[in-house]
Design a protein around this motif. Structure first.
Motif, PDB file in Angstrom:
ATOM      1  N   GLU A 104       0.801  -1.226   0.000  1.00  0.00           N
ATOM      2  CA  GLU A 104       0.000   0.000   0.000  1.00  0.00           C
ATOM      3  C   GLU A 104       0.835   1.277   0.000  1.00  0.00           C
ATOM      4  N   VAL A 123       1.730  -5.186  -3.164  1.00  0.00           N
ATOM      5  CA  VAL A 123       0.309  -5.443  -2.926  1.00  0.00           C
ATOM      6  C   VAL A 123      -0.372  -4.143  -2.508  1.00  0.00           C
ATOM      7  N   GLY A 124      -1.386  -3.755  -3.266  1.00  0.00           N
ATOM      8  CA  GLY A 124      -2.151  -2.553  -2.953  1.00  0.00           C
ATOM      9  C   GLY A 124      -1.414  -1.252  -3.200  1.00  0.00           C
ATOM     10  N   PHE A 144      -3.708  -6.283  -6.513  1.00  0.00           N
ATOM     11  CA  PHE A 144      -4.493  -5.111  -6.137  1.00  0.00           C
ATOM     12  C   PHE A 144      -3.729  -3.794  -6.268  1.00  0.00           C
ATOM     13  N   ALA A 145      -2.659  -3.792  -7.056  1.00  0.00           N
ATOM     14  CA  ALA A 145      -1.900  -2.565  -7.302  1.00  0.00           C
ATOM     15  C   ALA A 145      -2.603  -1.742  -8.379  1.00  0.00           C
ATOM     16  N   ASP A 146      -2.350  -0.447  -8.389  1.00  0.00           N
ATOM     17  CA  ASP A 146      -2.907   0.455  -9.393  1.00  0.00           C
ATOM     18  C   ASP A 146      -1.781   0.894 -10.321  1.00  0.00           C
ATOM     19  N   THR A 169      -5.276  -6.251 -10.003  1.00  0.00           N
ATOM     20  CA  THR A 169      -4.415  -5.135 -10.397  1.00  0.00           C
ATOM     21  C   THR A 169      -5.075  -4.337 -11.515  1.00  0.00           C
TER      22      THR A 169
END
Length: 184
Positions: A104, A123-124, A144-146, A169
């Protein structure tokens, strides 16, 4: 150790501050080129705009730190804890981030050209508009990464090739390793 003491000792020529406790330290805009902070505790520190080019930061704890605009060119951050850190606009070109935990972390607009992210966890993480061209991402976890508008051209990432470790992702307007643009 206080920020003032660290800066005085650094100015006097000392470079080895490995294992030092610097929790919530204020080192905004500090120039600490080549410093050794291996295994140091900088949880919650403010290093906004600091220059730590070629620094030894192996195993450093920067969890929750404010690192916006930090310059870490050619630094070694292997095994570093960067969970929840703000690395937006950071310069991490040719930086070693092997096994780093970037859970995150905010890497918006970060420059990671030729960085080594082998087996790191993103992650995130927010990597929108980040430049990851020619980056080694072998074994990197991107769940879940942007990666909106990120540049992955020339990056090596086994997981993207076989479609694993990328659950959730976001790849929107992302330049992929082969140069193609993935749009939603």
């Amino acid at each position: 150790m206080t920020a003032e003491e660290l800066l005085q000792r650094y100015a006097a020529g000392e470079r080895d501050f490995s294992g030092t406790s610097l929790r919530e330290v204020e080192l905004e805009q500090a120039s600490l080129i080549g410093i050794n902070l291996r295994g140091a505790d900088l949880i919650g520190g403010n290093l906004y705009g600091a220059c730590l080019t070629k620094a030894d930061l192996r195993g450093v704890n920067l969890r929750g730190s404010r690192l916006r605009g930090i310059r870490l060119h050619e630094a070694d951050l292997s095994n570093a804890d960067l969970r929840w850190a703000n690395l937006s606009h950071a310069i991490l070109a040719k930086t070693n981030l092997i096994n780093a935990n970037l859970f995150e972390a905010n890497l918006t607009n970060a420059i990671l050209i030729e960085a080594n992210l082998t087996r790191s966890s993103l992650v995130g993480a927010i990597l929108s508009n980040a430049n990851l061209s020619k980056t080694n991402m072998y074994g990197t976890i991107l769940e879940f990464a942007d990666l909106t508008s990120a540049n992955l051209s020339g990056a090596f990432h086994y997981s993207i090739t076989v479609n694993s470790h990328i659950q959730g992702t976001i790849f929107e307007n992302t330049i992929m390793p082969d140069g193609s643009t993935l749009t939603k």
